[in-house]
Design an enzyme around this catalytic site. Sequence first.
Site, PDB file in Angstrom:
ATOM      1  N   LYS A  76       0.672  -1.440  -0.163  1.00 40.72           N
ATOM      2  CA  LYS A  76       0.376   0.028   0.465  1.00 40.72           C
ATOM      3  C   LYS A  76       0.865   0.772  -0.201  1.00 40.72           C
ATOM      4  O   LYS A  76       0.760   2.654  -0.482  1.00 40.72           O
ATOM      5  CB  LYS A  76      -0.723  -0.231   1.056  1.00 40.72           C
ATOM      6  CG  LYS A  76      -1.877  -1.126   1.451  1.00 40.72           C
ATOM      7  CD  LYS A  76      -2.571  -1.748   0.005  1.00 40.72           C
ATOM      8  CE  LYS A  76      -3.157  -2.976   0.028  1.00 40.72           C
ATOM      9  NZ  LYS A  76      -2.124  -4.069  -0.513  1.00 40.72           N
ATOM     10  N   GLY A 127      -4.807 -12.247  -9.958  1.00 43.39           N
ATOM     11  CA  GLY A 127      -5.467 -11.970  -8.696  1.00 43.39           C
ATOM     12  C   GLY A 127      -5.168 -10.340  -8.062  1.00 43.39           C
ATOM     13  O   GLY A 127      -4.574  -9.672  -8.479  1.00 43.39           O
ATOM     14  N   VAL A 128      -5.402 -10.492  -6.544  1.00 44.56           N
ATOM     15  CA  VAL A 128      -6.019  -9.308  -5.862  1.00 44.56           C
ATOM     16  C   VAL A 128      -4.621  -8.851  -5.634  1.00 44.56           C
ATOM     17  O   VAL A 128      -3.672  -7.572  -6.397  1.00 44.56           O
ATOM     18  CB  VAL A 128      -6.089  -8.842  -4.140  1.00 44.56           C
ATOM     19  CG1 VAL A 128      -5.816  -7.866  -3.763  1.00 44.56           C
ATOM     20  CG2 VAL A 128      -7.303  -9.900  -4.400  1.00 44.56           C
ATOM     21  N   VAL A 133       0.687 -20.744 -18.139  1.00 44.73           N
ATOM     22  CA  VAL A 133       2.296 -20.211 -18.587  1.00 44.73           C
ATOM     23  C   VAL A 133       3.219 -21.666 -18.388  1.00 44.73           C
ATOM     24  O   VAL A 133       2.422 -23.014 -17.726  1.00 44.73           O
ATOM     25  CB  VAL A 133       3.384 -20.140 -17.371  1.00 44.73           C
ATOM     26  CG1 VAL A 133       5.154 -19.789 -16.865  1.00 44.73           C
ATOM     27  CG2 VAL A 133       2.688 -18.351 -16.908  1.00 44.73           C
ATOM     28  N   HIS A 154     -23.183  15.701   2.282  1.00 38.00           N
ATOM     29  CA  HIS A 154     -23.342  16.398   0.990  1.00 38.00           C
ATOM     30  C   HIS A 154     -21.807  17.059   1.119  1.00 38.00           C
ATOM     31  O   HIS A 154     -22.187  18.303   1.595  1.00 38.00           O
ATOM     32  CB  HIS A 154     -24.199  16.997  -0.378  1.00 38.00           C
ATOM     33  CG  HIS A 154     -23.999  17.347  -1.496  1.00 38.00           C
ATOM     34  ND1 HIS A 154     -23.967  17.100  -1.926  1.00 38.00           N
ATOM     35  CD2 HIS A 154     -24.447  18.578  -1.799  1.00 38.00           C
ATOM     36  CE1 HIS A 154     -24.017  17.098  -2.789  1.00 38.00           C
ATOM     37  NE2 HIS A 154     -24.478  18.368  -2.901  1.00 38.00           N
TER      38      HIS A 154
END
Length: 478
Positions: A61, A193-194, A248, A454
């Site tokens: 991250k 994937g992730v 692969v 908002h």
Amino acid sequence: MSMNGSKYDVVVIGAGPAGYPASIRAAQNGLTVACIDEWKNKDGSHSYGGTCLNAGCIPSKALLESSELYFRSRSEFKEHGVVIDKVGLDLGAMQARKGSIVRQLTRGIEALLKSNGVEAIRGHGRLIDGTTVEVTDTEGKQKVVHGDNIILATGSMPMVLPEAPLHSNLVVDSWGALEFEEVPERLGVIGSGVVGLELGSVWQRLGSKVVILEALGDFLPMVDLDVAQETHRHLKGQGLDIRLGAEVTGTTISENNVTVTYTVDGESHNLEVDRLVVCVGRRPFTDSLFGENAGVELDNQGFICVDSSCRTAVPTVWAVGDVVRGPMLAHKGTEEGVMVADLIAGKFSEVSYKIIPSVIYTSPEVSWVGQTEAEVKASGIAYKVGTFPFLANGRAKSMDQSKGLVKLIAAQDDDGILGVHIVGPLAGELIAEAVLAMEFSASAEDLQRTMHAHPTLTEALHEAALSADGNAIHMINN
């Protein structure tokens, strides 16, 4: 080796996101606790936090955030009236920042264990029987510790692909892909994937030409189809070359590059890259974890068999996190560890396994909780769907982050929320409202009648709930 040793109420093996919270909660419950951990960094140093903090969630991250800022400064800032004459990349500084964040958090865990009175023991833990753990320290010396209850939280490790064995810094796993010292000109990633998508995004933003090879014919099959298709479209538009149905068959290593051989519909292809990342999933880590009389059972995939309370076949032995069934997610492991620590202390506790959020930190982010539309349809339940695009959300437009949508699925009869799926800005944060709503058995109408500030991104979820009944305010309802 003497079988005499220190005695605790609870002994935890593993200090990752399942083990260290279990240790802390057990100590908070007034129990004496030892936490055994053997994690070693690439430089040989020890730190707490397991894969998540040291080689997974947190460092990835950090790089995703840094690379996103670099990419946006080059491509989007001008539209905001922010003019930068020359944007440069200092990958060393970027990696140093990542390392600093990891060190701060892992040291924080060490401090948390200490402040809660948990005895942290460095070494490899091996379950001898229901109350005995053998510990081998970094010098090979052994001792035993005893616990009235043992919690196994040893996590998972990357699966290997025989057709693409790891090789120095040319063919690497997900951890290796976080440590590149220079941006590869051509990067191959096996697995969409992730982890594959996140790592591919990092290096694509920093300048790599990225090709992702995925053996499956469907993109993100665990994600709702509408959201998966929307995600696929945006990621390809950013320049990620995602090749589905690509199996692969082998790799050839030369001095400075790797040639990957793969087949699509029976036709063979070659791909030459400077670095190759193998991200084909993870397996439970139980290497050398059990003695002959441990009595713990494994399933045919290597996961420790547990019941819904994470208790193994041995009444005093529990297992939590990636090493047991269910999604391999840090937050799922954390909640299991806390649950077990409470159950050991005689308290009531449970984990809501049907309400576990998932997040992919690409740009746009992807998140979901509950069932996909396909799963609901297959169950035979009558349902309704509401969607709302971020393109019609004022906050998303002002952020210049208006890609994606929110999709809500609710039961036709009682209006209960069955699933929420989001692709868009800060989707990982937005999903929390849906998780809370489902945890409290809220209906779509409950969300409709909940006032949202908002302008905020959360209004998109509000509008999706309204859309389920054809009442969205800021969208033409069909």
